[in-house]
Write a protein that holds these residues in place. Structure first.
Motif, PDB file in Angstrom:
ATOM      1  N   LEU A  57       0.919  -1.136   0.637  1.00  0.00           N
ATOM      2  CA  LEU A  57       0.193   0.212   0.081  1.00  0.00           C
ATOM      3  C   LEU A  57       0.630   0.986   0.187  1.00  0.00           C
ATOM      4  CD1 LEU A  57      -2.572   1.553  -0.331  1.00  0.00           C
ATOM      5  CD2 LEU A  57      -2.832   1.221   2.423  1.00  0.00           C
ATOM      6  N   SER A  60       2.743   2.247  -3.083  1.00  0.00           N
ATOM      7  CA  SER A  60       1.120   2.393  -3.759  1.00  0.00           C
ATOM      8  C   SER A  60       1.153   3.313  -4.091  1.00  0.00           C
ATOM      9  CB  SER A  60      -0.009   1.035  -4.327  1.00  0.00           C
ATOM     10  OG  SER A  60       1.066  -0.467  -4.481  1.00  0.00           O
ATOM     11  N   TYR A  64       1.618   6.862  -6.750  1.00  0.00           N
ATOM     12  CA  TYR A  64       0.530   6.905  -7.793  1.00  0.00           C
ATOM     13  C   TYR A  64       0.350   8.473  -7.583  1.00  0.00           C
ATOM     14  CZ  TYR A  64      -4.339   8.471  -7.636  1.00  0.00           C
ATOM     15  OH  TYR A  64      -5.677   8.935  -8.140  1.00  0.00           O
ATOM     16  N   LEU A  70       1.460   8.721 -15.162  1.00  0.00           N
ATOM     17  CA  LEU A  70       1.116   7.038 -15.293  1.00  0.00           C
ATOM     18  C   LEU A  70       0.444   6.527 -15.393  1.00  0.00           C
ATOM     19  CD1 LEU A  70       4.764   6.203 -15.875  1.00  0.00           C
ATOM     20  CD2 LEU A  70       5.094   5.415 -13.326  1.00  0.00           C
ATOM     21  N   PRO A  71       0.180   5.846 -16.436  1.00  0.00           N
ATOM     22  CA  PRO A  71      -0.802   4.791 -16.284  1.00  0.00           C
ATOM     23  C   PRO A  71      -0.666   3.749 -15.876  1.00  0.00           C
ATOM     24  CG  PRO A  71       0.238   4.839 -18.686  1.00  0.00           C
ATOM     25  CD  PRO A  71       0.670   5.396 -17.641  1.00  0.00           C
ATOM     26  N   GLN A  72      -1.617   2.994 -15.523  1.00  0.00           N
ATOM     27  CA  GLN A  72      -1.716   1.450 -14.452  1.00  0.00           C
ATOM     28  C   GLN A  72      -0.714   1.110 -14.780  1.00  0.00           C
ATOM     29  OE1 GLN A  72      -5.329  -0.933 -14.969  1.00  0.00           O
ATOM     30  NE2 GLN A  72      -5.075  -1.448 -12.648  1.00  0.00           N
ATOM     31  N   LEU A  75       2.509   2.355 -13.618  1.00  0.00           N
ATOM     32  CA  LEU A  75       2.634   2.058 -12.444  1.00  0.00           C
ATOM     33  C   LEU A  75       2.847   0.600 -11.581  1.00  0.00           C
ATOM     34  CD1 LEU A  75      -0.476   4.487 -11.009  1.00  0.00           C
ATOM     35  CD2 LEU A  75       1.687   4.949 -10.587  1.00  0.00           C
ATOM     36  N   ARG A  79       5.811  -0.645  -9.344  1.00  0.00           N
ATOM     37  CA  ARG A  79       5.388  -1.286  -8.037  1.00  0.00           C
ATOM     38  C   ARG A  79       5.827  -2.893  -8.174  1.00  0.00           C
ATOM     39  NH1 ARG A  79      -0.559  -1.973  -6.144  1.00  0.00           N
ATOM     40  NH2 ARG A  79      -0.517  -3.642  -7.222  1.00  0.00           N
TER      41      ARG A  79
ATOM     42  N   LEU B  22     -13.272  13.237  -8.431  1.00  0.00           N
ATOM     43  CA  LEU B  22     -12.472  11.470  -8.394  1.00  0.00           C
ATOM     44  C   LEU B  22     -13.139  10.398  -8.223  1.00  0.00           C
ATOM     45  CD1 LEU B  22      -9.132  10.953  -6.951  1.00  0.00           C
ATOM     46  CD2 LEU B  22     -10.490  10.870  -5.369  1.00  0.00           C
ATOM     47  N   GLU B  25     -14.113  10.022 -11.645  1.00  0.00           N
ATOM     48  CA  GLU B  25     -13.013   8.522 -12.195  1.00  0.00           C
ATOM     49  C   GLU B  25     -12.686   7.493 -11.875  1.00  0.00           C
ATOM     50  OE1 GLU B  25      -9.131  10.463 -11.544  1.00  0.00           O
ATOM     51  OE2 GLU B  25      -8.355   8.921 -11.795  1.00  0.00           O
ATOM     52  N   GLU B  45      -8.692   2.755 -14.392  1.00  0.00           N
ATOM     53  CA  GLU B  45      -7.570   2.265 -13.509  1.00  0.00           C
ATOM     54  C   GLU B  45      -6.904   2.885 -12.955  1.00  0.00           C
ATOM     55  OE1 GLU B  45      -5.960   1.358 -17.412  1.00  0.00           O
ATOM     56  OE2 GLU B  45      -7.823  -0.553 -17.220  1.00  0.00           O
ATOM     57  N   ARG B  46      -6.122   4.070 -12.407  1.00  0.00           N
ATOM     58  CA  ARG B  46      -5.124   3.916 -11.622  1.00  0.00           C
ATOM     59  C   ARG B  46      -5.627   3.953  -9.737  1.00  0.00           C
ATOM     60  NH1 ARG B  46      -0.468   8.065 -12.071  1.00  0.00           N
ATOM     61  NH2 ARG B  46      -1.865   8.752 -10.356  1.00  0.00           N
ATOM     62  N   ILE B  47      -7.016   4.841  -9.900  1.00  0.00           N
ATOM     63  CA  ILE B  47      -6.952   4.644  -8.994  1.00  0.00           C
ATOM     64  C   ILE B  47      -7.428   3.546  -7.954  1.00  0.00           C
ATOM     65  CG2 ILE B  47      -9.367   5.673  -7.387  1.00  0.00           C
ATOM     66  CD1 ILE B  47      -9.299   7.594  -9.118  1.00  0.00           C
ATOM     67  N   GLU B  48      -7.949   2.694  -9.275  1.00  0.00           N
ATOM     68  CA  GLU B  48      -7.921   1.030  -8.543  1.00  0.00           C
ATOM     69  C   GLU B  48      -6.761   0.249  -8.640  1.00  0.00           C
ATOM     70  OE1 GLU B  48      -8.094  -1.549 -12.055  1.00  0.00           O
ATOM     71  OE2 GLU B  48      -7.707  -3.201 -11.354  1.00  0.00           O
ATOM     72  N   PHE B  49      -5.733   0.878  -9.110  1.00  0.00           N
ATOM     73  CA  PHE B  49      -4.752   0.554  -7.996  1.00  0.00           C
ATOM     74  C   PHE B  49      -3.965   0.339  -7.470  1.00  0.00           C
ATOM     75  CE2 PHE B  49      -0.341   2.175  -7.791  1.00  0.00           C
ATOM     76  CZ  PHE B  49       0.712   0.889  -8.298  1.00  0.00           C
ATOM     77  N   LEU B  50      -4.153   1.978  -7.166  1.00  0.00           N
ATOM     78  CA  LEU B  50      -4.525   1.999  -5.524  1.00  0.00           C
ATOM     79  C   LEU B  50      -5.464   1.441  -4.663  1.00  0.00           C
ATOM     80  CD1 LEU B  50      -3.094   4.107  -3.569  1.00  0.00           C
ATOM     81  CD2 LEU B  50      -4.284   5.706  -3.738  1.00  0.00           C
ATOM     82  N   ASP B  52      -7.329  -1.819  -5.354  1.00  0.00           N
ATOM     83  CA  ASP B  52      -6.308  -3.091  -4.540  1.00  0.00           C
ATOM     84  C   ASP B  52      -5.516  -3.203  -3.379  1.00  0.00           C
ATOM     85  OD1 ASP B  52      -6.004  -5.806  -5.621  1.00  0.00           O
ATOM     86  OD2 ASP B  52      -4.231  -4.961  -5.765  1.00  0.00           O
TER      87      ASP B  52
END
Lengths: 233, 233
Positions: A57, A60, A64, A70-72, A75, A79, B22, B25, B45-50, B52
């Protein structure tokens, strides 16, 4: 061994554990517990389970925020390069954690103390114990010292392409115009060689060659990055 | 759609987002962004990365604390059952998040709104947005309502064996003596049938059969668990 570790953490990192049993647990392997059945010790695996998620976390969250463009996919790649056995075992060695692991004799003789998988586990377990004992802020302070500077030192460049890294490096303190310019195309039709330079606000900061324009741009960005990092030191 | 979502979250969960961009998004798929190029939207997608990673840690922390005797292997199995597409897509449906996703027309026609992988992504993205906008406490409050009660409802029993679950269930409010007792061994030599009952503080609470003593104990524990859960309702 644990009181020495306690003193070392205090002197080196300013960390003072309240719960020394938890700290001991994080640095104790199952083989040591098995050799000391009367002491009813615990070994690191449960805390490592937690520490792994803590690191996931906080790393990340940091990348982030730091790489807003930076796209997912990138990232995730970055990570994975930061949160892995290879990185964590190196951090553990750098922090001299290997010196404080409690191992059984067989494991000691087998060289477990320098085994990357064990060093990685201990690093994660330490983070888990730090999180439980001292909370989020203490973990963040520690990883801001031990992990995040490696981003600037180029440890994880392989995970993010050099053009992206250069852009982030230059634009951290405001907008900088980065331009890639094709200087020449040489070689044969089957084996072309492209030469590209890269400039920041009109000043050339790197030059590179490659078998495609894209590869040449990557090479130029890498040269520029290395020069910039060298200058910064 | 986003103002309706905002109102829904307020009414249903008492959550009031500060940063509605946000929130938008988190509920926007790339296909919608592509169909609305002039609006310069972002997708989840970026927020999903976080999100998760947020879910990984908070679920890990909860089960680490709640099951103090569970070894790492079982913690990992339980977490994998809780933090997965199957679970998250069901939580997303239960929270009616499917109604608020912004999709492109092609994706809508292809039935993406009910696709488990998308529902899972949106659930993670929502958690990421909630974490960024409202902080850790708001996420914990949300998952204490949406995720953790499923543990008591038996959603994840397949990941942890029934004997462990029964023990945790009974001992939550203090020490209870759990005893498994072999009642009989029947069947043939090649196909034996064991019958076992389980008692808590001397009172029989379940009985089960199986092809081994262990399987019979598991079956007895499962019967006891289901009876106890039924009584609790």
């Amino acid at each position: 061994m644990i009181s020495e570790l306690q003193a070392y953490l205090q002197a080196e990192f300013g960390i003072h554990f309240q719960d020394t049993a938890l700290l001991a647990e994080a640095f104790t392997q199952a083989s040591y517990v098995n050799e000391h059945p009367k002491e009813h010790l615990k070994y690191y695996e449960r805390i490592e389970f937690l520490g792994d998620a803590v690191l996931q976390l906080f790393v990340s969250e940091y990348i982030y925020q730091r790489f807003p463009e930076l796209p997912q996919g990138k990232l995730t790649r970055l990570r994975a390069a930061m949160v892995c056995e290879d990185s964590f075992s190196k951090f553990a060695l750098e922090c001299h954690f290997d010196q404080y692991i409690r191992l059984g004799r067989g494991e000691e003789m087998a060289g477990a103390r320098k085994r990357p998988s064990l060093l990685c586990d201990i690093f994660e377990a330490f983070i888990g114990a730090l999180y439980l004992d001292q909370g989020r802020a203490a973990v963040e302070k520690f990883i801001h010292r031990v992990i995040f500077p490696k981003l600037d030192q180029g440890w994880f460049d392989h995970a993010v392409d050099a053009k992206t890294t250069l852009q982030e490096f230059l634009q951290r303190n405001g907008d900088v115009q980065i331009v890639y310019h094709l200087l020449k195309e040489s070689g044969s039709e089957n084996e072309p060689v492209f030469t590209v330079n890269v400039s920041a606000n009109g000043q050339v900061i790197g030059q590179g060659t490659g078998s495609s324009k894209k590869h040449a741009e990557m090479a130029a960005a890498q040269v520029a990055l290395e020069a910039l990092r060298h200058t910064k030191k």
